[in-house]
Design a protein around this motif. Sequence first.
Motif, PDB file in Angstrom:
ATOM      1  N   PRO A   1      11.408   1.841   1.592  1.00 57.56           N
ATOM      2  CA  PRO A   1      10.130   2.582   1.662  1.00 57.56           C
ATOM      3  C   PRO A   1       9.791   3.011   3.083  1.00 57.56           C
ATOM      4  CG  PRO A   1       9.879   0.605   0.323  1.00 57.56           C
ATOM      5  CD  PRO A   1      11.249   0.540   0.930  1.00 57.56           C
ATOM      6  N   LEU A   2      10.062   2.142   4.075  1.00 51.62           N
ATOM      7  CA  LEU A   2       9.783   2.510   5.473  1.00 51.62           C
ATOM      8  C   LEU A   2      10.710   3.642   5.916  1.00 51.62           C
ATOM      9  CD1 LEU A   2       9.549  -1.030   7.163  1.00 51.62           C
ATOM     10  CD2 LEU A   2       7.673   0.555   6.748  1.00 51.62           C
TER      11      LEU A   2
ATOM     12  N   GLU B   1       2.146   6.272   4.560  1.00 53.55           N
ATOM     13  CA  GLU B   1       2.500   6.378   5.975  1.00 53.55           C
ATOM     14  C   GLU B   1       1.406   5.740   6.830  1.00 53.55           C
ATOM     15  OE1 GLU B   1       3.856  10.141   7.431  1.00 53.55           O
ATOM     16  OE2 GLU B   1       3.768   9.439   9.515  1.00 53.55           O
ATOM     17  N   GLU B   2       0.168   5.923   6.393  1.00 49.16           N
ATOM     18  CA  GLU B   2      -0.962   5.371   7.140  1.00 49.16           C
ATOM     19  C   GLU B   2      -0.893   3.834   7.192  1.00 49.16           C
ATOM     20  OE1 GLU B   2      -4.629   6.398   5.377  1.00 49.16           O
ATOM     21  OE2 GLU B   2      -5.771   5.872   7.175  1.00 49.16           O
ATOM     22  N   SER B   3      -0.597   3.222   6.018  1.00 47.77           N
ATOM     23  CA  SER B   3      -0.533   1.753   6.010  1.00 47.77           C
ATOM     24  C   SER B   3       0.630   1.268   6.872  1.00 47.77           C
ATOM     25  CB  SER B   3      -0.435   1.208   4.579  1.00 47.77           C
ATOM     26  OG  SER B   3       0.815   1.517   3.996  1.00 47.77           O
ATOM     27  N   PHE B   4       1.748   1.989   6.846  1.00 49.06           N
ATOM     28  CA  PHE B   4       2.887   1.579   7.687  1.00 49.06           C
ATOM     29  C   PHE B   4       2.505   1.685   9.163  1.00 49.06           C
ATOM     30  CE2 PHE B   4       5.943   3.355   4.206  1.00 49.06           C
ATOM     31  CZ  PHE B   4       5.640   2.266   3.394  1.00 49.06           C
ATOM     32  N   ARG B   5       1.884   2.826   9.518  1.00 47.68           N
ATOM     33  CA  ARG B   5       1.540   3.051  10.936  1.00 47.68           C
ATOM     34  C   ARG B   5       0.528   2.028  11.443  1.00 47.68           C
ATOM     35  NH1 ARG B   5       4.580   6.923  13.745  1.00 47.68           N
ATOM     36  NH2 ARG B   5       5.219   8.594  12.369  1.00 47.68           N
ATOM     37  N   SER B   6      -0.250   1.438  10.494  1.00 53.35           N
ATOM     38  CA  SER B   6      -1.269   0.479  10.939  1.00 53.35           C
ATOM     39  C   SER B   6      -0.628  -0.821  11.454  1.00 53.35           C
ATOM     40  CB  SER B   6      -2.252   0.179   9.803  1.00 53.35           C
ATOM     41  OG  SER B   6      -1.621  -0.630   8.840  1.00 53.35           O
ATOM     42  N   ILE B   7       0.618  -1.126  11.067  1.00 50.08           N
ATOM     43  CA  ILE B   7       1.247  -2.369  11.569  1.00 50.08           C
ATOM     44  C   ILE B   7       2.447  -2.080  12.473  1.00 50.08           C
ATOM     45  CG2 ILE B   7       0.555  -3.845   9.622  1.00 50.08           C
ATOM     46  CD1 ILE B   7       3.777  -3.369   8.924  1.00 50.08           C
ATOM     47  N   ILE B   8       2.827  -0.800  12.557  1.00 48.75           N
ATOM     48  CA  ILE B   8       4.057  -0.452  13.281  1.00 48.75           C
ATOM     49  C   ILE B   8       3.727   0.298  14.555  1.00 48.75           C
ATOM     50  CG2 ILE B   8       6.057   1.124  13.156  1.00 48.75           C
ATOM     51  CD1 ILE B   8       6.373   0.380  10.280  1.00 48.75           C
ATOM     52  N   SER B   9       4.474   0.007  15.623  1.00 54.23           N
ATOM     53  CA  SER B   9       4.329   0.898  16.787  1.00 54.23           C
ATOM     54  C   SER B   9       5.667   1.583  17.039  1.00 54.23           C
ATOM     55  CB  SER B   9       3.814   0.143  18.006  1.00 54.23           C
ATOM     56  OG  SER B   9       4.695  -0.896  18.318  1.00 54.23           O
ATOM     57  N   GLU B  10       5.581   2.756  17.668  1.00 57.78           N
ATOM     58  CA  GLU B  10       6.791   3.545  17.956  1.00 57.78           C
ATOM     59  C   GLU B  10       6.820   3.774  19.476  1.00 57.78           C
ATOM     60  OE1 GLU B  10       6.901   7.315  15.949  1.00 57.78           O
ATOM     61  OE2 GLU B  10       9.016   7.677  16.444  1.00 57.78           O
TER      62      GLU B  10
ATOM     63  N   ASP C   1       0.837  -1.209   0.000  1.00 55.79           N
ATOM     64  CA  ASP C   1       0.000   0.000   0.000  1.00 55.79           C
ATOM     65  C   ASP C   1       0.870   1.257   0.000  1.00 55.79           C
ATOM     66  OD1 ASP C   1      -2.069  -1.689  -0.014  1.00 55.79           O
ATOM     67  OD2 ASP C   1      -2.754  -1.320   2.039  1.00 55.79           O
ATOM     68  N   ASN C   2       2.021   1.143   0.645  1.00 57.09           N
ATOM     69  CA  ASN C   2       3.061   2.178   0.543  1.00 57.09           C
ATOM     70  C   ASN C   2       2.621   3.593   0.944  1.00 57.09           C
ATOM     71  OD1 ASN C   2       5.641   3.022   0.056  1.00 57.09           O
ATOM     72  ND2 ASN C   2       5.366   3.270  -2.159  1.00 57.09           N
TER      73      ASN C   2
END
Length: 396
Positions: free
Chosen positions: A232-233, A154-163, A151-152
Amino acid sequence: MSSGDRREAAPAAGEVKNGVVSGDLSQRQIQSEPASGVVAPSQNQRLRLNPSKDHKPESYDDMQLDFSPSIFSSLERYLPPPMLGVNREEKVKFMREILMKYLPQGERTRVQRHRDYRQKIITNYQPLHRELYNLHIGNFFVPPFVKAIQDNTEESFRSIISEPSPGVFTFEMLQPRFCELLLAEVENFEKWVNEAKFRIMRPNTMNKYGAVLDDFGLETMLDKLMETYIRPLSKVFFAEVGGSTLDSHHGFVVEYGKDRDVDLGFHVDDSEVTLNVCLGKQFTGGELFFRGTRCEKHVNTGSQTEEIFDYSHVPGRAVLHRGRHRHGARATTSGHRVNLLLWCRSSVFREMKRYQKDFSSWCGECFREKKERQRLSIAATKSVKNSVLPMHTRTI
Ligand SMILES: O=C(O)CCC(=O)C(=O)O
Ligand SMILES: [Fe+2]
């Protein structure tokens, strides 16, 4: 501390007293190579001054090369016309010898020796699981990770990533089966090393155990992993340290437990972005501790309370952080822990960094100093204003 040759482990592994990290910290570096022969570069090879604009260069992504494959694709247009039609191996040989001439003698020798070293391993080592050597998305990664990257956004990344702490990103990445196969491949490689009495290079200056995956055939696969998944990340989360221009990597495993390394001292990595994924097996301890990101000048300065963060490894789960984010690993107190590390680098960022002094977009201490300068200058302006006497306007 300079980025040079500080290889000793840091005392007290970055213990924090009053928010200050005690002891200098090390920069982990790649181990220097074992001795072997030297090959002199040949003469008479030249490129053309102007590129052949109509020529479509080949891709070199799948080859074992000591310079980035994209350099070969770019240089190809500058080959003398008779060379344009020869096979890729011939072109690589020609271009490589030209590139080697630009390296200083010591570096040239090092690159050549390392190439010979790898060649020796690759011609003698029989891989156990060949399916690991080509990136296979469906077999390697968990589906939500694949979908987020496809999906590439920021939203799609944030949906599986935590900070959980600024600049430390964690996410589920590898399938259990892939972890098992890679662990078995590393074990098989080490068995071969012992049986053949082959002296291998360890991943870097701070580990006595572990293996460099790039040295036994996994370089191309890991390069694809960096380009397709980590870049990409990093473009989104680490743009200010060259995240969008990552162009080379160092891929290895580290091993802790009985008869292996115990812990890892406080250090920064020789990378712009580091991917660290736990492969297993069963263990206790081994937590990563983070203490804020620093440029070279500020690498030994204290930490702020909000920079102190500990992370417990979970098999299959990845941690992504800046190479300059100071960290270490606590003792693995029982069992056996193996982690996959990919140090990703950007040559453009490294070149640009040489001409800069202010790294406040990523160095915690540059940022603090900048804020302090701004605070002082506002305070100074206010005190000048306050010291001006109120003036009355004379009227008729
Ligand atoms: O053991 C770990 O998880 C940390 C490894 C690490 O920081 C490194 O290899 O640079
Ligand atoms: Fe590290």
